[in-house]
Write an enzyme that holds these catalytic residues in place. Structure first.
Site, PDB file in Angstrom:
ATOM      1  N   HIS A   1      43.895  34.546  47.912  1.00  0.00           N
ATOM      2  CA  HIS A   1      45.090  35.382  48.134  1.00  0.00           C
ATOM      3  C   HIS A   1      44.926  36.072  49.487  1.00  0.00           C
ATOM      4  CE1 HIS A   1      46.488  34.934  43.954  1.00  0.00           C
ATOM      5  NE2 HIS A   1      45.196  34.849  43.697  1.00  0.00           N
TER       6      HIS A   1
ATOM      7  N   GLY B   1      41.640  41.682  39.847  1.00  0.00           N
ATOM      8  CA  GLY B   1      41.163  40.810  40.915  1.00  0.00           C
ATOM      9  C   GLY B   1      40.109  41.421  41.808  1.00  0.00           C
TER      10      GLY B   1
ATOM     11  N   ARG C   1      47.560  37.864  51.016  1.00  0.00           N
ATOM     12  CA  ARG C   1      48.399  39.086  51.019  1.00  0.00           C
ATOM     13  C   ARG C   1      49.440  39.169  52.137  1.00  0.00           C
ATOM     14  NH1 ARG C   1      47.249  39.400  46.007  1.00  0.00           N
ATOM     15  NH2 ARG C   1      45.353  40.463  45.429  1.00  0.00           N
TER      16      ARG C   1
ATOM     17  N   HIS D   1      41.673  28.464  46.168  1.00  0.00           N
ATOM     18  CA  HIS D   1      42.374  29.553  45.456  1.00  0.00           C
ATOM     19  C   HIS D   1      42.038  30.889  46.116  1.00  0.00           C
ATOM     20  CE1 HIS D   1      43.979  31.001  41.344  1.00  0.00           C
ATOM     21  NE2 HIS D   1      44.116  31.953  42.252  1.00  0.00           N
TER      22      HIS D   1
ATOM     23  N   ASN E   1      51.677  34.348  45.822  1.00  0.00           N
ATOM     24  CA  ASN E   1      52.171  35.658  45.352  1.00  0.00           C
ATOM     25  C   ASN E   1      52.100  36.713  46.452  1.00  0.00           C
ATOM     26  OD1 ASN E   1      49.374  35.594  45.162  1.00  0.00           O
ATOM     27  ND2 ASN E   1      49.285  36.972  43.418  1.00  0.00           N
TER      28      ASN E   1
ATOM     29  N   ASP F   1      51.047  31.475  40.472  1.00  0.00           N
ATOM     30  CA  ASP F   1      49.797  32.195  40.190  1.00  0.00           C
ATOM     31  C   ASP F   1      49.977  33.707  40.168  1.00  0.00           C
ATOM     32  OD1 ASP F   1      46.968  32.227  39.692  1.00  0.00           O
ATOM     33  OD2 ASP F   1      46.776  33.108  41.672  1.00  0.00           O
TER      34      ASP F   1
ATOM     35  N   HIS G   1      48.207  29.346  36.315  1.00  0.00           N
ATOM     36  CA  HIS G   1      47.512  30.556  35.846  1.00  0.00           C
ATOM     37  C   HIS G   1      47.753  30.608  34.342  1.00  0.00           C
ATOM     38  CE1 HIS G   1      46.443  34.991  36.314  1.00  0.00           C
ATOM     39  NE2 HIS G   1      46.744  34.854  35.037  1.00  0.00           N
TER      40      HIS G   1
ATOM     41  N   ASP H   1      39.299  32.735  43.898  1.00  0.00           N
ATOM     42  CA  ASP H   1      40.396  33.620  43.499  1.00  0.00           C
ATOM     43  C   ASP H   1      40.290  34.944  44.271  1.00  0.00           C
ATOM     44  OD1 ASP H   1      42.614  34.694  42.304  1.00  0.00           O
ATOM     45  OD2 ASP H   1      41.709  34.952  40.330  1.00  0.00           O
TER      46      ASP H   1
END
Lengths: 306, 431
Positions: free
Chosen positions: B64, B324, B66, B62, B96, B153, B180, B305
């Site tokens: 991110h 986050g 970007r 998990h 995302n 998510d 999520h 995350d």
């Protein structure tokens, strides 16, 4: 004797001596407001910015008048037409303002914690004029001042805060300040307007307005904040008034010398009936006058002693 | 090029392996385990890892990254560098991005960007188009392009109806829906609802915002017989719901982040936006339930995350700041400090949750420490004491609430795809 803190961010944790000093100092400034020339040179040469990121009429005017009465130079900033609309960050806006050499910032913001944030990014003295649902310390102080003016004391008084406690920054400041000064504080409102764990602050909770009236010396009645989705928490204003509204009939039923405060603006016919709003129990306009004196005291104590 | 890991404790719970030994890697393959001859040692770089553990490369399911869209916050490469520095050889990245990972082109772009990196990046596809919760994404096409799961998510899949279809469709690939769990209508605040939200005057998010979606998803997983994975579980009730669902045989797994087993909402008292997350930091009793869930197997894995945000985005008013924190470079240290050294988990259990289970959840092979297998390894020093310094991080963003925190244990090297990351350097071990 100076205040123990450079800033006034809230009344949580503010020592009794500080509150006493502010209220006593406000008494001397209150007297100035009755003079023909209502101005002293105390803060001459000091520059204060009123940084209002949220709509306000009475608090902003009250602060501005307090500053002018103390001969400070004041600048008002509001969001409309501000640099935030142009994409500048809040931090940059504030640092630009500070670079113009301001001494104090009076801030109102819809986000709790902004006054604290300002203490990290500027060197100015910060006064919280209301942050989110957090605190409104000068309102708490002026409420305490007005109650003390009426009763001659705060210690041992039974004070109940009535209404939408969950969406009120006045309630927390009142609870912290009044408890520090020895008052017995309770709250009253529909279950949907009582915030989580409030009892752990040593506050009694009433869900019945008649009980609240019968057991208290003071009711500090809050505005139902329609703009904060109060409508999701109560079926209707009519029902709110029926079960939690302060009416002359209710007050007379208990036939006691109760004092009604309200931070304004009033929703007439909702939290207060017009008869009560204009009647003998209320000290609402005294609060407004006292607000200027209390803010003068805060500005003076922070502006000259640090 | 040959490298030798000397005197290292080889640990892989999947193989029931726990023994001190020497290990020879030649051209990226585990060539020999055991006593090495002088011929084996010839021309080899030798690393003495006495007191250290060699485990299957850690996997963070998990993250991110970007990119595409917010390369100012993190790129696939900077995120992969951060992963390597944190001890991970493989990561899965959430959809995302801007655009979302809802087309084969974006999946291929991510894989292309990362193909020469030590860290393998597995994209997770959006469950619905643009993560809007209105129409299914091209899940089959995404599967063929290489996604390892589906998620919206950042938000829960919007309606029960689209969730049902996403679950049913995902069964064709035996991949999980990664959810999520926050009910949007209740989760529009800024921190956990409790005495602290009352004291701070911040708009609250009740724990039931999470519990309701966990319950909804469990019921739907039972109905569809699909796989559901609960991302970043944070409440006591949710842990119990997952425990009961597992007992019923529902295909459910769950993950927890280090911040949700380390920090409570007490941390927010300074209004520092580095403590603002989604789901929000909860209470001590939630942490106790999470640790119990980790110990008894209710919670299958730990994931960071990792959510990079630029300084200017985080340095603002609390209610407006994004949710986050970054986590790749603190995850192992926090897990060792808070779970292993406090004796809630053994090192074997931790390796299972950081390396083995994430791969099983995503249907990926678990690296084995066996002769002839590709070397996909993490070297852990469980006892080194170090201070977190975000300015030394490989991540492009610095939004960590753990800056200056003292931790015990970290990864000191990773080896994968014929590359090694050691002492802050990427080393090509193929030649």
């Amino acid at each position: 004797m100076p205040l123990s803190s450079k800033h006034l961010l809230g009344l949580h944790g503010v020592p009794r001596e500080d509150i006493q000093l502010i209220l006593d100092t406000a008494t001397t400034f209150r007297e100035i407001l009755d003079r023909p020339i209502k101005k002293v040179p105390t803060l001459q040469g000091k520059t204060i910015v009123n940084l209002f990121y949220e709509n306000s009429t009475r608090t902003r005017i009250s602060f501005e008048l307090a500053q002018k009465r103390l001969s400070a130079d004041t600048v008002n900033f509001s969001t409309s037409g501000s640099s935030t609309k142009k994409g500048e960050t809040f931090k940059d806006t504030v640092r630009n303002i500070e670079a113009m050499k301001v001494d104090m910032i009076v801030v109102r913001h819809q986000s709790a914690g902004v006054p604290k944030f300002l203490t990290r990014i500027t060197n100015a003295i910060i006064i919280n004029a209301g942050d989110g649902l957090h605190e409104h310390p000068t309102q708490g102080l002026l409420d305490m001042y007005s109650i003390r003016e009426k009763f001659g004391k705060l210690e041992g008084l039974n004070v109940c805060i009535v209404g939408d406690i969950a969406h009120s920054r006045v309630a927390l400041s009142n609870i912290f300040g009044l408890k520090t000064m020895g008052a017995n504080v309770s709250i009253c409102g529909p279950t949907t307007m009582i915030p989580f764990g409030i009892e752990s602050l040593g506050v009694k909770v009433y869900y019945n307005i008649n009980e609240a009236i019968s057991n208290n010396d003071v009711l500090n009645v809050l505005r139902i904040q329609l703009e904060r989705n109060a409508g999701e928490r109560i079926p209707s204003l009519r029902e709110y008034h029926k079960y939690f509204g302060i009416t002359a009939e209710r007050l007379e039923k208990f036939n006691k010398d109760i004092v009604i405060l309200h931070p304004g603006p009033i929703n007439r016919g909702v939290e207060l009936s017009s008869e009560v709003a204009d009647g003998p129990y209320q000290i609402i306009l005294d609060q407004v006058t006292n607000g200027v004196a209390v803010r003068m005291a805060v500005l003076y104590l922070l502006g000259t002693m640090h | 090029m040959k490298i030798i890991l000397q005197n290292v404790c080889l640990l892989n719970p999947e193989q029931k392996l726990n023994q001190k030994n020497d290990l020879l890697i030649d051209n990226g393959i585990i060539k020999k385990i055991g006593s090495l001859s002088s011929e084996d040692k010839k021309d080899a770089d030798v690393y003495d890892f006495s007191g250290k553990y060699c485990v299957p490369g850690l996997f963070d399911m998990h993250v991110h990254l970007r990119e595409p869209g917010r390369e100012d916050e993190e790129t696939i490469i900077t995120g992969s560098n951060a992963a390597a520095a944190g001890g991970f050889t493989e990561i899965a990245c959430m959809p995302n991005t801007e655009p979302a990972i809802d087309s084969a082109e974006v999946v291929r772009f991510i894989k292309e960007q990362s193909k020469n990196h030590l860290v393998e990046v597995y994209p997770i596809g959006a469950a619905t188009l643009a993560r809007k919760g209105e129409a299914l994404s091209p899940m089959y096409e995404l599967f063929e392009a290489g996604v390892v799961g589906f998620s919206d998510d950042g938000v829960a899949i919007k309606t029960a109806s689209i969730l049902r279809h996403a679950m049913e469709y995902s069964k064709m690939f035996d991949l999980p829906i990664i959810e999520h769990c926050e009910d949007e209508s209740l989760a529009n605040g800024a921190m956990n609802e409790g005495i602290n939200s009352t004291l701070l005057g911040l708009p609250p998010i009740p724990s039931v915002a999470e519990d309701l979606i966990v319950m909804r998803d469990i019921i739907m997983a039972e109905f569809t017989k699909a796989k559901i994975h609960i991302a970043h579980i944070s409440t006591k009730n949710s842990v119990e719901l997952v425990r009961q669902a597992k007992k019923k045989g529902i295909k459910i797994t769950a993950e927890v982040t280090p911040h949700h087993f380390t920090l409570t909402d007490d941390s927010i008292k300074t209004f520092d936006t580095n403590f603002k997350m989604s789901p929000p930091l909860r209470t001590k009793k939630d942490i106790e339930a999470i640790i119990e869930g980790l110990a008894d197997g209710t919670i299958d894995c730990i994931a960071s995350d990792h959510a990079p945000h630029s300084i200017e985005e985080k340095e603002m008013e609390f209610i407006f700041a994004p949710n986050g924190i970054i986590g790749l470079e603190t995850q192992l240290g926090l897990a060792l400090t808070e779970l292993v050294h406090k004796k809630y988990l053994t090192l074997e259990q931790l390796v299972t949750k950081l390396s083995i289970n994430p791969r099983k959840i995503l249907n990926l092979p678990v690296p084995l420490i066996l002769e002839g297998e590709p070397a996909n390894l993490t070297i852990i020093d469980p006892d080194v004491v170090w201070t977190v310094d975000v300015h030394k991080f490989k991540s492009k963003s610095k939004n960590s609430p753990f800056d200056k925190r003292l931790l015990t244990g970290k990864a000191i090297a990773v080896i994968n795809k014929n590359k090694m990351f050691y002492e802050d350097q990427f080393i090509d071990i193929s030649s």
